[in-house]
Design a protein around this motif. Sequence first.
Motif, PDB file in Angstrom:
ATOM      1  N   SER A 164       4.187  10.176 -18.638  1.00  0.00           N
ATOM      2  CA  SER A 164       4.735   8.547 -18.912  1.00  0.00           C
ATOM      3  C   SER A 164       5.254   8.582 -21.200  1.00  0.00           C
ATOM      4  N   VAL A 165       4.690   9.812 -21.666  1.00  0.00           N
ATOM      5  CA  VAL A 165       4.841   9.772 -22.948  1.00  0.00           C
ATOM      6  C   VAL A 165       6.414  10.682 -23.111  1.00  0.00           C
ATOM      7  N   GLY A 166       7.153  11.863 -22.367  1.00  0.00           N
ATOM      8  CA  GLY A 166       7.818  12.798 -22.338  1.00  0.00           C
ATOM      9  C   GLY A 166       7.552  13.653 -22.787  1.00  0.00           C
ATOM     10  N   ARG A 167       6.257  14.238 -22.433  1.00  0.00           N
ATOM     11  CA  ARG A 167       5.890  15.876 -22.702  1.00  0.00           C
ATOM     12  C   ARG A 167       5.176  16.392 -21.117  1.00  0.00           C
ATOM     13  N   PRO A 168       5.495  16.704 -19.939  1.00  0.00           N
ATOM     14  CA  PRO A 168       4.674  16.731 -19.273  1.00  0.00           C
ATOM     15  C   PRO A 168       4.644  18.296 -19.351  1.00  0.00           C
ATOM     16  N   GLU A 169       5.275  19.175 -19.965  1.00  0.00           N
ATOM     17  CA  GLU A 169       5.111  20.400 -20.343  1.00  0.00           C
ATOM     18  C   GLU A 169       3.477  20.026 -21.048  1.00  0.00           C
ATOM     19  N   LEU A 170       2.935  19.396 -21.543  1.00  0.00           N
ATOM     20  CA  LEU A 170       2.076  19.724 -22.576  1.00  0.00           C
ATOM     21  C   LEU A 170       0.661  19.132 -21.439  1.00  0.00           C
TER      22      LEU A 170
END
Length: 194
Positions: free
Chosen positions: A138-144
């Motif tokens: 949802s914040v564009g950073r699923p890899e985190l």
Amino acid sequence: MGRHKQPEIRDRILDACVDHALTHGLPHRLEPFVTASGTSARMLIYHFGSRDALLRETLGRARRRQRDFFGELVAPRPGEPYPSTLRRAWQVMTGPSGRPYLTMFGRLREDAEQQLWPDFRRESTTDWLQPLEDGMRSVGRPELATLVLAVVRGLIMDIETTGDVPRADRAFDDFLAALVPVSDKTPAEPPEDR
């Protein structure tokens, strides 16, 4: 003719055992579960087969409750920045309603033999990756998601070891502040001319 097992009775007994275990920990003997469920040791064995089978099912149901409860906490909410969702989730997870789960499963994770749940360490890590990945997407950073999970788990272990909740809370807030993209931060006021 023998009695037929009644699933609703078994289910009620298991819920009572889970409630007891979350409050007091897993017992070494059946008597605490006998008292908590209002039944006899013979009926516990009748419904579950053995003490270890009952303990495994107790852990399994407690884990499902935790996944439902914590999963709802970390789910993205429309109109709420995901770091705010994580902050609220952290406060509930480490607060009075979440602590029984952390205590129970922290002890299980520390059990060197892992006899009751041999693959628990791996499962207890990987089962949170997808919900956190969805939130971080949802914040564009699923890899985190892995980083978020590692920080949460590490700080929970810190709390379990030291009991220093305020320090862990500050560390989690610092971590969340680092997650906020620079573009989302409010620009600082320009310095005044002197």
